[in-house]
Design an enzyme around this catalytic site. Structure first.
Site, short mmCIF file in Angstrom:
data_model
loop_
_atom_site.label_atom_id
_atom_site.label_comp_id
_atom_site.label_asym_id
_atom_site.label_seq_id
_atom_site.Cartn_x
_atom_site.Cartn_y
_atom_site.Cartn_z
N CYS A 76 0.88 -1.18 0.00
CA CYS A 76 0.00 0.00 0.00
C CYS A 76 0.91 1.22 0.00
O CYS A 76 1.08 1.87 1.02
CB CYS A 76 -0.91 -0.01 1.22
SG CYS A 76 -1.78 -1.57 1.50
N ALA A 77 1.48 1.55 -1.14
CA ALA A 77 2.71 2.33 -1.18
C ALA A 77 2.56 3.84 -1.30
O ALA A 77 3.43 4.58 -0.85
CB ALA A 77 3.60 1.83 -2.32
N PRO A 106 2.03 7.74 -0.86
CA PRO A 106 2.71 8.44 -1.95
C PRO A 106 4.16 8.05 -2.17
O PRO A 106 4.82 8.65 -3.02
CB PRO A 106 2.61 9.90 -1.52
CG PRO A 106 2.68 9.84 -0.03
CD PRO A 106 1.92 8.58 0.36
N GLY A 107 4.70 7.11 -1.41
CA GLY A 107 6.02 6.60 -1.72
C GLY A 107 7.09 6.80 -0.67
O GLY A 107 8.24 6.42 -0.88
N GLY A 108 6.75 7.38 0.48
CA GLY A 108 7.76 7.60 1.51
C GLY A 108 8.44 6.32 1.96
O GLY A 108 9.67 6.24 2.03
N ASP A 115 -0.10 0.40 -5.36
CA ASP A 115 -1.20 1.09 -4.70
C ASP A 115 -2.44 0.96 -5.57
O ASP A 115 -2.34 0.99 -6.81
CB ASP A 115 -0.89 2.56 -4.45
CG ASP A 115 -1.75 3.14 -3.34
OD1 ASP A 115 -1.32 3.12 -2.18
OD2 ASP A 115 -2.88 3.57 -3.65
N ARG A 132 -3.37 8.40 -6.75
CA ARG A 132 -2.24 8.46 -5.82
C ARG A 132 -0.97 7.83 -6.39
O ARG A 132 0.14 8.16 -5.97
CB ARG A 132 -2.61 7.77 -4.50
CG ARG A 132 -3.79 8.41 -3.78
CD ARG A 132 -3.97 7.81 -2.40
NE ARG A 132 -2.89 8.20 -1.51
CZ ARG A 132 -2.50 7.51 -0.45
NH1 ARG A 132 -3.11 6.38 -0.16
NH2 ARG A 132 -1.54 7.95 0.32
N ASP A 158 1.64 -1.15 5.05
CA ASP A 158 1.30 0.09 5.76
C ASP A 158 -0.18 0.29 5.52
O ASP A 158 -0.59 0.97 4.58
CB ASP A 158 2.14 1.25 5.24
CG ASP A 158 1.92 2.51 6.04
OD1 ASP A 158 1.76 2.41 7.27
OD2 ASP A 158 1.88 3.60 5.44
N CYS A 187 -1.43 3.92 11.45
CA CYS A 187 -1.26 5.19 12.16
C CYS A 187 -2.53 5.47 12.96
O CYS A 187 -3.09 6.56 12.90
CB CYS A 187 -0.93 6.33 11.20
SG CYS A 187 -2.14 6.60 9.89
#
Length: 513
Positions: A118-119, A121-123, A142, A147, A187, A240
């Site tokens: 679930c990548a 925006p790429g952080g 993703d 996105r 994530d 989160c």
């Protein structure tokens, strides 16, 4: 919903406040007081391009180390690193400090095959890429097409050369990647309670039923990811949010369903806290003693106990006992033992200094066209190795070796995007420029970050550049042609030089405003 007492100008849902008070007990006053404190800001140095030591000497930013992230640093809000020209060279990624913990705990090693499920925006994908150090394979996915655009840009800005970007439902991926990956990061989409201090609008939008709605998705993602992990592999699940249902209870349920997995306990250091004491919650009574004990090895990042927002992380290890449906474990030391992409009938391998294997997806390219690619690489970046070329129409990609057949999968980038084959020429991409180093290019132009010329280049303007400013690998190389433009020694894009004029090749969508 009503605003909770004692929070200065902040709205928190009453249902959320009541649940957190019950969950935290004596710690609740400290937790709720953390919402009156300013949020903290972080960035992570991109070690694909620059060592931490070199960046700290180069930057004017005032930074403090983040204890749980090897290349992570706090910065002051008024520093605004996104406005600095070094940002456009991809030297760092702006990332919330707690969000750096999951990849650190994934323990990625160079040469491994890693999935970020679930990548966007790429952080975390770019963080994984730094751990791989240009070796192995990163598959980053993703489901949201809008996105994925940000994901692609961040992968390219960071100079990642061994990533494949997909836009697909995980349910479909598990068939193509059965028991394929050494490491997987989930994530997971979640109710976002840990971000209420950072994003006030999220608190206003929150509804009590979000917890169960997201739990349904999380349950599916864990099951799907489990089928893509090799026997003995490692998987990290993170959220989160604070709810037990999305965190410890989710992991306990997964362990009871998948006895081949175990929790790798994470030490409660650097402000990290042990997974929630399951004995205090009746929500976990339905799970086995093994599962309830194991989730104490997960970790929480609480905003009242460290400098960061709320996170939960569980490290899961496949215990090496393959399920009945599992395939034989791949030999991690032998590329020959890995699955290889099957070329379609139109694919051919060509001879020459740059003669990688070729996969063709779309209209067939002639051998003459491909020689344009090989000629460009020989003339402009002769030391850059490309093992496998994938063609999608006129677009050319350098794909990681060992990808399985991706038929039926929505592929956004099948590898490092290196350029396009035109009628009688090869045009290098901006992604190619960002993936090179100063040493890779035969012709470079150096600009200083403090100079007006650097800002003008990033705005897309044509520059006047004297012949003497062009650095060549040797004197036999002509001045005229493509130059890799550098800011403080780091690539930022292409320019085409002729007769004192540098035609700017910086893409319009990337330009600095």
């Amino acid at each position: 919903m009503t605003e909770s007492d004692g929070i200065q100008g902040r709205y928190l849902p009453a249902e959320f406040v009541a649940r957190m008070s019950s969950l935290l007990g004596e710690q609740y006053p400290a937790f709720i007081a953390s919402y009156d404190k300013p949020r903290v800001y972080g960035l992570r140095i991109n070690t694909l391009k620059c060592t931490t030591e070199l960046f700290l000497k180069l930057t004017l930013l005032q930074l403090r180390s983040i204890s749980w992230a090897s290349s992570g640093f706090y910065y002051e809000e008024d520093s605004r690193p996104g406005k600095h020209l070094h940002y456009h060279t991809g030297l760092y990624y702006i990332q919330e400090p707690s969000a750096m913990a999951p990849v650190e705990l994934l323990d990625v090693q160079p040469g491994e095959r890693v999935l970020d499920l679930c990548a966007a925006p790429g952080g975390k994908s770019t963080q994984i890429a730094t751990k791989l150090a240009g070796q192995g394979m990163l598959v980053t996915n993703d489901i949201h097409s809008d996105r994925v655009k940000a994901l692609v840009k961040n992968i390219e800005l960071s100079g990642v050369r061994n990533a494949v970007v997909l836009n697909e439902q995980p349910e479909k991926l598990k068939h193509n990647f059965a028991h394929f990956f050494d490491k997987i990061l989930i994530d997971a989409p979640c109710s976002g309670e840990g971000m209420f201090r950072k994003e006030a609008d999220m608190a206003k939008a929150w509804e009590p039923d979000w917890v169960e709605r997201y739990a349904v998705m999380q349950r599916e993602l864990l099951d799907q990811a489990a089928s893509m992990l090799r026997s003995g592999g490692r998987m990290v699940y993170s959220t989160c949010t604070f709810s037990l249902e999305e965190n410890e209870a989710m992991i306990a349920e997964f362990l009871d369903k998948h006895p081949e997995f175990m929790v790798v306990p994470v030490a409660a250091v650097d402000g990290l806290s042990q997974g929630y004491d399951t004995e205090l919650s009746g929500q976990l009574n339905s799970f086995s003693d093994r599962a309830r004990e194991a989730v104490k090895g997960t970790v929480r990042l609480w905003p009242h106990q460290l400098e960061g927002e709320g996170h939960f992380v569980a490290v899961l290890l496949h215990n090496g006992i393959a399920s009945a449906a599992a395939q034989p474990e791949a030999n991690l030391q032998s590329a020959a033992a890995r699955p290889t992409m099957k070329p379609n009938k139109s694919a051919r391998s060509l001879k020459g200094k740059h003669s990688p294997s070729l996969q063709s997806a779309g209209k067939q390219q002639s051998e003459v066209d491909l020689q344009l690619l090989y000629r460009f690489m020989t003339e402009h970046a002769p030391e850059v190795g490309i093992s496998q070329v994938t063609l999608h129409g006129e677009h050319v990609y350098a794909s990681p070796i060992g990808l399985p057949d991706l038929s039926g999968i929505r592929i956004i980038r099948p590898g490092w995007y290196i350029g396009t084959l035109k009628k009688q020429r090869f045009e290098p991409s901006h992604a190619m420029a960002m993936g090179l180093s100063k040493e890779d290019a035969v012709r470079t132009i150096e600009l200083e970050a403090t100079s007006a010329a650097a800002a003008r280049y990033l705005r897309g303007e044509t520059l006047e550049v004297a012949e003497s400013a062009i650095q060549r690998r040797n004197h036999d190389i002509a001045f005229k042609g493509y130059c890799l433009v550098l800011i403080d020694g780091f690539p930022v894009g292409w320019g085409k030089w002729q007769d004192g004029i540098l035609k700017n090749e910086y893409p319009p969508g990337w330009r600095w405003t």
